[in-house]
Design a protein around this motif. Structure first.
Motif, PDB file in Angstrom:
ATOM      1  N   THR A 277      32.852 -57.117  70.745  1.00 12.74           N
ATOM      2  CA  THR A 277      33.395 -55.986  69.995  1.00 12.74           C
ATOM      3  C   THR A 277      32.568 -55.677  68.754  1.00 12.74           C
ATOM      4  O   THR A 277      32.678 -54.586  68.198  1.00 12.74           O
ATOM      5  N   GLU A 278      31.707 -56.614  68.314  1.00 13.61           N
ATOM      6  CA  GLU A 278      30.937 -56.403  67.081  1.00 13.61           C
ATOM      7  C   GLU A 278      29.430 -56.451  67.308  1.00 13.61           C
ATOM      8  O   GLU A 278      28.666 -56.420  66.322  1.00 13.61           O
ATOM      9  N   GLY A 279      29.024 -56.559  68.538  1.00 11.09           N
ATOM     10  CA  GLY A 279      27.594 -56.639  68.800  1.00 11.09           C
ATOM     11  C   GLY A 279      27.356 -57.076  70.225  1.00 11.09           C
ATOM     12  O   GLY A 279      28.303 -57.235  70.997  1.00 11.09           O
ATOM     13  N   TYR A 280      26.092 -57.248  70.576  1.00  9.84           N
ATOM     14  CA  TYR A 280      25.799 -57.704  71.935  1.00  9.84           C
ATOM     15  C   TYR A 280      24.525 -58.508  71.964  1.00  9.84           C
ATOM     16  O   TYR A 280      23.692 -58.447  71.047  1.00  9.84           O
ATOM     17  N   VAL A 301      22.032 -57.596  68.826  1.00 12.50           N
ATOM     18  CA  VAL A 301      22.266 -56.550  67.840  1.00 12.50           C
ATOM     19  C   VAL A 301      23.656 -56.788  67.257  1.00 12.50           C
ATOM     20  O   VAL A 301      24.615 -57.022  68.001  1.00 12.50           O
ATOM     21  N   ASP A 302      23.746 -56.745  65.950  1.00  7.94           N
ATOM     22  CA  ASP A 302      25.042 -56.923  65.298  1.00  7.94           C
ATOM     23  C   ASP A 302      25.154 -55.875  64.185  1.00  7.94           C
ATOM     24  O   ASP A 302      24.370 -54.922  64.143  1.00  7.94           O
ATOM     25  N   ALA A 303      26.089 -56.062  63.287  1.00  3.55           N
ATOM     26  CA  ALA A 303      26.273 -55.077  62.225  1.00  3.55           C
ATOM     27  C   ALA A 303      25.040 -54.960  61.329  1.00  3.55           C
ATOM     28  O   ALA A 303      24.790 -53.913  60.726  1.00  3.55           O
ATOM     29  N   GLU A 304      24.256 -56.009  61.275  1.00  2.00           N
ATOM     30  CA  GLU A 304      23.123 -56.033  60.337  1.00  2.00           C
ATOM     31  C   GLU A 304      21.853 -55.419  60.896  1.00  2.00           C
ATOM     32  O   GLU A 304      21.039 -54.891  60.143  1.00  2.00           O
ATOM     33  N   GLY A 305      21.640 -55.544  62.186  1.00  2.00           N
ATOM     34  CA  GLY A 305      20.389 -55.030  62.714  1.00  2.00           C
ATOM     35  C   GLY A 305      20.099 -55.510  64.118  1.00  2.00           C
ATOM     36  O   GLY A 305      20.986 -56.004  64.811  1.00  2.00           O
ATOM     37  N   GLU A 306      18.847 -55.320  64.513  1.00  2.00           N
ATOM     38  CA  GLU A 306      18.362 -55.757  65.820  1.00  2.00           C
ATOM     39  C   GLU A 306      17.561 -57.039  65.618  1.00  2.00           C
ATOM     40  O   GLU A 306      16.727 -57.103  64.715  1.00  2.00           O
TER      41      GLU A 306
END
Lengths: 358, 358
Positions: A277-280, A301-306
């Motif tokens: 739900t917050e990244g992959y 990838v998350d809220a901060e970046g790749e």
């Protein structure tokens, strides 16, 4: 060629540390049909184990195994190994259909069992194994190599545990393999011996889904198999896929196939996509196509970046040390028994319910 | 931000050539709700079209559109545009539920219709459209942007046609999107207006499957939807997937979602995996995660090796010129009408039969 054809694919963790003293954990090997036995053996050795004996009816296979592991003694029959009071476990990579019955004999002889996947080719074998484990309290461990011998998968485990991608809601697995028909053992083309593509290589995929999504159970909502490209081998299924719905709402799709083209630098472009739900997370396990002919590429990838991380040599294969400690200490930390069985059960169900297309 | 949020994602082919003389092809626009209308308009202009009029009940949307296309005249009502004898086509990116009824009015007024996907939100709308097309012989064209405005997809088309990967036996599509809830139009959260995630963004995926696999029809064998992560928007489905079996034996799995994490450099990491009997293709359409924050990455593997091609600026969007020529010449080369309808139909069926999980 061993790397490119994958039949002797035996990745070895770069940073394994023994978990016990020499002689604490001794095991033998029965059944060398699949090359996976080399990785299973080596990784147990790296974790502190000692390989004692080997039996296979084919002397050539035994000779090759002894060249790789010179300390091992060849036995003239399976019983010699079953009766050896000096070992705690017997490992196998026999023909899949024979693994379940062998496991019953191994546990019956009071020893733990460590089998290559797929552990069973029928649900009846699985039911017998569950009963035997319940009766004996011994381990029926399954080497789901595509996670347990993948440092990329080990790093994904850490990322998920850290909360990097939130709740896992889906796992997609692609498990392509190179067929190398001329070099395969005869069982490879006999569905009653390998169990079907979903049972066999599909079991890796189900196991990864249950593990990464944290499911205890799942329902197979769709599955199919095909032989698209190997008319000379009617017993081969060269394509299979399945869609599972986990007991926690997470879902799974996987495709397995024997269609890897000759031009790939390794045996298969195995991928795992873990959607949270917050990244992959994406794992490119054995190659990063047209970029890197190496293994263990982790993208996320998350809220901060790749992000990118090459997990090779960074994570190890902690499963093998845990398995040894489970044997020595009576713990069950390497893999819950029911998880190992459930993955096999769902793969068998996917196989049993598969529609056949062409 | 337009690129990152995707709502005004309007890729423009670098090498478009007009296919007609100025004034040969004139169109107007009704319904500006989705930013896709910018790409649809620009690409028709690049292919030689001329945009004449625009109507939307929201003056702010009209003003913004006129800033982008200063030559366009705003109309005070839809009828003014329907009655304009000087145009051959009307394009729309209205709320999805309104597109079907608008198309009936457009064809009823003797003009071709060009709609953003999804073209319909109910099977009844589709049935009416099929009848209207049959009655009038006019076009009901659908802009499935994720293929028609993707040079990576255009290059995949060429590779498949060249035989590079043999017979296509499977297509897997991943269609993640960033939700950007605060900036979305209200319809975005009303399922009766957008039709559900499989109907809406799923229609792209079905279209690509039918196209790349060369299917005329398919069966939806499994589908599901969920709202995993947006409890404040109960009308949103933020996850959906479906499994289709084509009439030629090829199969399709796709996942669509609104779970793109903030850290991704673009609006979604769209992927397409095309498995053939002799090789496979992977499209990384809008980003190559942690490698390149650019579009149109094509990877493929065949008998010869592993290959990479950046299709940006190399392929163009030939659909738009073909569409204009279809209008001018009565040909049907841009996209068979039934293909456009069939993709919508299967997406609607997947939506209708979806199990709901949480």
């Amino acid at each position: 060629m061993a790397q490119k054809d994958g039949q002797n694919y035996a990745p070895r963790a770069a940073n394994a540390q023994p978990v016990c003293q020499k002689g604490d954990f001794r095991f033998s090997v029965v059944g060398l049909t699949h090359g996976h036995i080399y990785g299973m053996t080596q990784n147990l050795l790296d974790a502190g184990g000692e390989v004692v004996g080997v039996f296979d009816p084919d002397p050539a296979k035994v000779e090759k195994f002894r060249q790789a592991f010179p300390a091992v003694q060849s036995a003239d029959c399976e019983e010699r190994i079953l009766d050896d009071a000096g070992i705690q476990m017997i490992a196998t990579a026999d023909i899949p259909a024979f693994r379940g019955p062998l496991g019953l004999r191994v546990l019956g002889a009071g020893k733990h069992f460590f089998t290559d996947k797929a552990p069973f080719t029928t649900l009846k074998q699985l039911a017998e194994a569950r009963r035997k484990v319940e009766q004996t309290g011994l381990l029926w461990a399954v080497c789901y190599t595509e996670r347990l011998q993948s440092e990329a998968a080990g790093y994904a485990e850490q990322l998920i545990a850290s909360g990097a991608i939130g709740r896992v809601v889906q796992v997609i697995g692609l498990g392509p393999h190179r067929v190398n028909a001329p070099t395969r053992e005869p069982y490879f083309f006999k569905i009653e011996e390998y169990g079907g593509i979903l049972c066999d290589v599909g079991s890796h995929q189900v196991e990864q889904f249950l593990f990464f999504a944290g499911c205890k159970d799942a329902e197979v909502v769709h599955s199919k198999v095909a032989n698209f490209h190997h008319p000379d081998h009617p017993g081969l299924e060269d394509f299979g896929d399945a869609n599972l719905l986990g007991d926690n709402g997470a879902s799974n799709y996987f495709r397995v196939d024997w269609l890897t083209p000759e031009g790939l630098s390794t045996w298969g472009d195995g991928r795992t996509f873990i959607l949270g739900t917050e990244g992959y997370i994406e794992l490119r396990k054995y190659v990063d196509v047209a970029r890197e002919a190496t293994a263990d590429h982790v993208y996320w990838v998350d809220a901060e970046g790749e992000h990118y991380f090459n997990a090779a040599g960074q994570v190890g294969f902690p499963y093998f040390g845990r398995l040894i400690l489970d044997v020595l200490s009576g713990t069950r930390n390497a893999m819950p028994q029911e998880h190992a069985f459930k993955a096999a059960e769902l793969a068998l169900q996917a196989q049993a319910h598969a529609i056949r297309v062409k």
